[in-house]
Scaffold this active site. Structure first.
Site, PDB file in Angstrom:
ATOM      1  N   SER A  22       0.588  -1.432   0.109  1.00  0.00           N
ATOM      2  CA  SER A  22      -0.356  -0.180   0.027  1.00  0.00           C
ATOM      3  C   SER A  22       0.670   1.125  -0.185  1.00  0.00           C
ATOM      4  CB  SER A  22      -0.933   0.110   1.262  1.00  0.00           C
ATOM      5  OG  SER A  22      -2.138  -0.731   1.085  1.00  0.00           O
ATOM      6  N   ARG A  26       1.681   4.121  -3.127  1.00  0.00           N
ATOM      7  CA  ARG A  26       1.488   5.148  -3.187  1.00  0.00           C
ATOM      8  C   ARG A  26       3.155   6.446  -3.831  1.00  0.00           C
ATOM      9  NH1 ARG A  26      -2.394   2.904  -0.456  1.00  0.00           N
ATOM     10  NH2 ARG A  26      -3.908   3.646   0.399  1.00  0.00           N
ATOM     11  N   SER A 163     -13.052   2.219   2.296  1.00  0.00           N
ATOM     12  CA  SER A 163     -12.313   2.244   1.727  1.00  0.00           C
ATOM     13  C   SER A 163     -11.557   3.089   1.429  1.00  0.00           C
ATOM     14  CB  SER A 163     -13.360   1.671  -0.043  1.00  0.00           C
ATOM     15  OG  SER A 163     -11.772   1.444  -0.889  1.00  0.00           O
ATOM     16  N   ASP A 334      -6.867  -8.153   4.469  1.00  0.00           N
ATOM     17  CA  ASP A 334      -6.423  -8.198   3.420  1.00  0.00           C
ATOM     18  C   ASP A 334      -6.369  -9.746   4.422  1.00  0.00           C
ATOM     19  OD1 ASP A 334      -6.736  -6.743   1.532  1.00  0.00           O
ATOM     20  OD2 ASP A 334      -4.835  -5.597   2.335  1.00  0.00           O
TER      21      ASP A 334
END
Ligand code: S3P
Length: 447
Positions: A22, A26, A163, A334
């Site tokens: 993640s 980014r 989300s 996850d």
């Protein structure tokens, strides 16, 4: 590529897992918005993050790679026209976050993806971005998306679903378009975007709403705690927010480490993960391990590039079941496939609810998990939004399917280590999506 896995008895040792996926997405995508270079350390070499790197390269970012870092130099102007197609591969984070950036820029791009990504819902970003004034064309709200970037309007949004990808798409659209964006979250999601804006840029404030004591109307001697608002977090990006640039050192991915921590938990032995991300919006798995009977020790705690990290040792114990619902399901989203595997080795029945989002991940993870658990002899109930798993004994080796999903392949590779007899996984090449050295690391902690 099919793989046979044999049961093992002895585990232990120290590993570090690849950089957090993640955070890496980014860091790569922020190079499209930065004024100066972005230097990234510990960028993971997996297919998903490569999709983000290739995307920014297509859009004009220059990439220099050396042994310990990559340097991303932003272009003066994004390098695109109507015909530019960006392939986001299997990566939902690339597609959704990039859609936000393009929508607020002056570029025109078509975002495409593989078969699995083309089945995943994009309405969740198309609707709010369109409400900001974005021009997006899509058949049936799925990829490919044709996006014609333009100046967007100031926007306030109460998240209808939990989300981080949607939240981030809107914040990045605001950054790309120099437009203010306010987001309210009823359920807190991972906050890497907010932290990174703070770390290498400016113009974001985050308010966590905490319950306050209020006096009871009927009996003024009593006080009760009440939320002063009907949401938990408010994130405000100002129209002046900017990304300057700088260094981002990425900690190890807790969602990848979870598979190795699960091996410690089920085997009742000790495994140590060095330099693991400990962002509080991602550490629900550690609390879950403690709650089901594991011992967790954390040392070398420090914060680098705005992200907490540390060395984490897990020693498994006699595992018990624990219900997972509501905000906790979101915080563990996850990790649910590997939690389902651990539940098969725990005492009692595990109930997981509010997990409907798992049906629209890289595979329908609720169905994939149920079918694989049944293959190894576990009694498992499939609900519309969850699972009911009965802990079992003497579970047998089986022929598992990966369903083209990295986390399903890794979860059932973990299961295979503890079954009676050998197992196979039909296609393990999918682990390259998030952790290409998964089996090397598994061998390293298997004696
Ligand atoms: C991610 C957010 C989550 C998570 C995904 C990565 C992110 O997805 O499941 O693996 O990097 O923002 P959603 O935003 O769809 O919940």
């Amino acid at each position: 590529m099919k793989k046979e896995i044999y049961p093992k008895k002895k585990f232990g040792g120290k590993i570090s897992v690849p950089g957090d996926k993640s955070i890496a997405h980014r860091a790569a995508l922020f190079s499209l918005l930065a004024r100066d270079k972005i230097i990234i350390k510990n960028f993971p070499n997996n297919q998903d993050c490569q999709s983000s790197l290739k995307a920014v390269e297509t859009l004009g970012v220059t990439i220099e790679e050396s042994a310990d870092k990559i340097i991303l130099t932003p272009p003066d102007k994004l390098n695109v026209d109507d015909e530019t197609i960006i392939d986001c591969g299997n990566s939902g984070t690339t597609a959704r976050l990039l859609a936000g950036i393009i929508a607020g820029s002056d570029a025109k791009v078509i975002l495409a993806g593989d078969e699995s990504l083309s089945r995943r819902p994009m309405k969740r970003i198309i609707d709010p971005l369109t409400a900001m004034g974005a021009e997006i064309y899509a058949e049936d709200n799925h990829l490919p998306l044709k996006i014609i970037g333009k100046k967007l309007l100031p926007f306030e949004y109460r998240m209808p679903i939990a989300s981080a990808q949607v939240k981030s798409a809107l914040l990045l659209a605001g950054l790309a378009s120099s437009t203010s964006v306010t987001i309210q979250e009823e359920v807190i999601t991972r906050d890497h975007t907010e932290r990174m804006i703070n770390e290498i840029g400016s113009g974001i404030t985050v308010d966590e709403i905490k319950p306050l004591p209020i006096v009871d109307d009927i009996d003024p001697r009593k006080k009760k705690m009440k939320m002063p608002a009907d949401f938990k977090k408010e994130i405000k990006l100002s129209a002046q927010a900017k990304i300057i640039g700088g260094e981002i050192d990425i900690p190890g991915d807790i969602s990848t480490a979870a598979f190795f921590m699960a091996i410690a938990a089920i085997s009742k032995q000790k495994i140590t993960i060095e330099n693991m991300g400990l962002n509080p919006t991602r550490t629900a798995f550690i609390n879950y391990l403690k709650a089901i009977g594991c011992t967790v020790e954390i040392t070398d705690k420090q914060t680098i590039s705005g992200e907490p990290r540390g060395t984490v040792s897990i020693t498994g114990g006699k595992l018990k079941s624990k219900k997972i619902v509501k905000d906790n399901t979101v915080a563990l989203i996850d990790e649910i496939p590997v939690i389902a595997v651990m539940s098969a080795f725990a005492e009692g029945t595990t109930i997981i609810r509010d997990a409907g989002e798992l049906r629209i991940k890289e595979s329908d993870r609720l169905t994939a998990v149920t079918e694989n658990l049944e293959r190894m002899g576990v009694k498992c109930g499939l609900l519309e939004d969850g699972l009911v798993i009965e802990g079992g004994k003497d579970l047998n080796g089986a022929d598992f399917k990966s369903y083209g999903d990295h986390r399903i392949a890794m979860a059932f590779s973990v299961a295979a280590l503890f079954l009676v007899g050998p197992s196979t996984i039909d296609d393990v090449s999918v682990v390259d999506i998030s952790c290409p050295n998964f089996y090397v690391l598994m061998d390293k902690i298997t004696k």
